[in-house]
Enzyme design. Structure first.
Site, PDB file in Angstrom:
ATOM      1  N   HIS A 148     -27.169 -15.178 -14.139  1.00  0.00           N
ATOM      2  CA  HIS A 148     -28.385 -14.469 -13.741  1.00  0.00           C
ATOM      3  C   HIS A 148     -29.609 -15.170 -14.302  1.00  0.00           C
ATOM      4  O   HIS A 148     -29.617 -15.603 -15.451  1.00  0.00           O
ATOM      5  CB  HIS A 148     -28.352 -13.013 -14.202  1.00  0.00           C
ATOM      6  CG  HIS A 148     -27.989 -12.835 -15.648  1.00  0.00           C
ATOM      7  ND1 HIS A 148     -26.695 -12.931 -16.108  1.00  0.00           N
ATOM      8  CD2 HIS A 148     -28.751 -12.598 -16.732  1.00  0.00           C
ATOM      9  CE1 HIS A 148     -26.677 -12.747 -17.415  1.00  0.00           C
ATOM     10  NE2 HIS A 148     -27.905 -12.558 -17.821  1.00  0.00           N
ATOM     11  N   HIS A 198     -33.426 -14.553 -15.449  1.00  0.00           N
ATOM     12  CA  HIS A 198     -34.413 -13.531 -15.793  1.00  0.00           C
ATOM     13  C   HIS A 198     -35.772 -14.024 -15.300  1.00  0.00           C
ATOM     14  O   HIS A 198     -36.158 -15.161 -15.592  1.00  0.00           O
ATOM     15  CB  HIS A 198     -34.522 -13.356 -17.313  1.00  0.00           C
ATOM     16  CG  HIS A 198     -33.283 -12.851 -17.998  1.00  0.00           C
ATOM     17  ND1 HIS A 198     -33.141 -11.546 -18.429  1.00  0.00           N
ATOM     18  CD2 HIS A 198     -32.143 -13.475 -18.356  1.00  0.00           C
ATOM     19  CE1 HIS A 198     -31.963 -11.405 -19.018  1.00  0.00           C
ATOM     20  NE2 HIS A 198     -31.332 -12.562 -18.987  1.00  0.00           N
ATOM     21  N   GLY A 221     -27.429 -15.499 -26.416  1.00  0.00           N
ATOM     22  CA  GLY A 221     -27.440 -14.063 -26.170  1.00  0.00           C
ATOM     23  C   GLY A 221     -26.953 -13.662 -24.793  1.00  0.00           C
ATOM     24  O   GLY A 221     -27.227 -12.550 -24.342  1.00  0.00           O
ATOM     25  N   GLN A 222     -26.232 -14.561 -24.104  1.00  0.00           N
ATOM     26  CA  GLN A 222     -25.677 -14.143 -22.805  1.00  0.00           C
ATOM     27  C   GLN A 222     -24.708 -12.988 -23.038  1.00  0.00           C
ATOM     28  O   GLN A 222     -23.760 -13.117 -23.816  1.00  0.00           O
ATOM     29  CB  GLN A 222     -24.956 -15.301 -22.098  1.00  0.00           C
ATOM     30  CG  GLN A 222     -24.469 -14.906 -20.708  1.00  0.00           C
ATOM     31  CD  GLN A 222     -23.804 -16.046 -19.928  1.00  0.00           C
ATOM     32  OE1 GLN A 222     -23.670 -17.162 -20.434  1.00  0.00           O
ATOM     33  NE2 GLN A 222     -23.396 -15.756 -18.711  1.00  0.00           N
TER      34      GLN A 222
HETATM   35  P1  AMP Z   1     -28.173 -11.706 -20.775  1.00  0.00           P
HETATM   36  O1  AMP Z   1     -28.379 -11.207 -22.175  1.00  0.00           O
HETATM   37  O2  AMP Z   1     -28.960 -12.952 -20.454  1.00  0.00           O
HETATM   38  O3  AMP Z   1     -26.705 -11.820 -20.404  1.00  0.00           O
HETATM   39  O4  AMP Z   1     -28.834 -10.618 -19.831  1.00  0.00           O
HETATM   40  C1  AMP Z   1     -28.165  -9.476 -19.398  1.00  0.00           C
HETATM   41  C2  AMP Z   1     -29.247  -8.521 -18.957  1.00  0.00           C
HETATM   42  O5  AMP Z   1     -28.658  -7.535 -18.156  1.00  0.00           O
HETATM   43  C3  AMP Z   1     -29.950  -7.804 -20.101  1.00  0.00           C
HETATM   44  O6  AMP Z   1     -31.343  -8.112 -20.075  1.00  0.00           O
HETATM   45  C4  AMP Z   1     -29.677  -6.331 -19.836  1.00  0.00           C
HETATM   46  O7  AMP Z   1     -30.777  -5.507 -20.146  1.00  0.00           O
HETATM   47  C5  AMP Z   1     -29.363  -6.331 -18.356  1.00  0.00           C
HETATM   48  N1  AMP Z   1     -28.500  -5.243 -17.906  1.00  0.00           N
HETATM   49  C6  AMP Z   1     -27.366  -4.800 -18.489  1.00  0.00           C
HETATM   50  N2  AMP Z   1     -26.838  -3.792 -17.770  1.00  0.00           N
HETATM   51  C7  AMP Z   1     -27.677  -3.599 -16.713  1.00  0.00           C
HETATM   52  C8  AMP Z   1     -27.681  -2.695 -15.617  1.00  0.00           C
HETATM   53  N3  AMP Z   1     -26.720  -1.765 -15.437  1.00  0.00           N
HETATM   54  N4  AMP Z   1     -28.694  -2.773 -14.725  1.00  0.00           N
HETATM   55  C9  AMP Z   1     -29.674  -3.686 -14.886  1.00  0.00           C
HETATM   56  N5  AMP Z   1     -29.713  -4.573 -15.891  1.00  0.00           N
HETATM   57  C10 AMP Z   1     -28.737  -4.526 -16.802  1.00  0.00           C
END
Ligand code: AMP
Ligand code: ZN
Length: 112
Positions: free
Chosen positions: A98, A100, A91-92
């Site tokens: 990053h 979490h 789910g990236q």
């Molecule tokens: P992933 O699915 O591991 O790539 O995580 C991406 C994360 O980025 C998700 O949990 C989103 O909710 C978060 N995200 C996307 N856009 C933003 C944003 N503008 N500000 C803060 N978090 C965000």
């Protein structure tokens, strides 16, 4: 660079900053999956763990230690989870590495 997190780091897109130093930036996830949901990113663009190489090892360690420090500061003494999604099956969705940091509620295992 057309990268959402690079733009957040550069201040071009607003975010709720939690921490910043010369190489790490941390901010609140816009769609929190737990009462505490912080994203920790390297300031230098790195697409993901799959693209990381040996010279990135120290930075990857520093990101994890900073996550632990933030967790202490936020009193997550009951526990927390560090998640690093790699690739489509995990789910990236943003291809800037990053971590979490999730906490403030019990976590299920195995994760969904
Ligand atoms: P992933 O699915 O591991 O790539 O995580 C991406 C994360 O980025 C998700 O949990 C989103 O909710 C978060 N995200 C996307 N856009 C933003 C944003 N503008 N500000 C803060 N978090 C965000
Ligand atoms: Zn980036």
């Amino acid at each position: 660079m057309d990268c959402l997190f690079c733009r957040i780091i550069a201040g071009e897109i607003p975010a709720s900053k939690v921490y910043e130093d010369d190489r790490i930036f941390a901010f609140l996830d816009i769609q929190p999956g737990a009462p505490t949901h912080i994203l920790l990113v390297p300031k230098r663009h790195l697409a993901g763990l799959a693209e990381a190489t040996a010279p990135d090892a120290e930075l990857l360690g520093a990101l994890q230690l900073k996550a632990a420090e933030l967790a202490r500061t936020l009193h997550l003494e009951d526990g927390y989870r560090i998640v690093l999604n790699v690739g489509p099956d995990a789910g990236q969705s943003v291809f800037h590495l990053h971590l979490h940091l999730l906490g403030g509620r019990p976590m299920a295992w195995p994760p969904g």
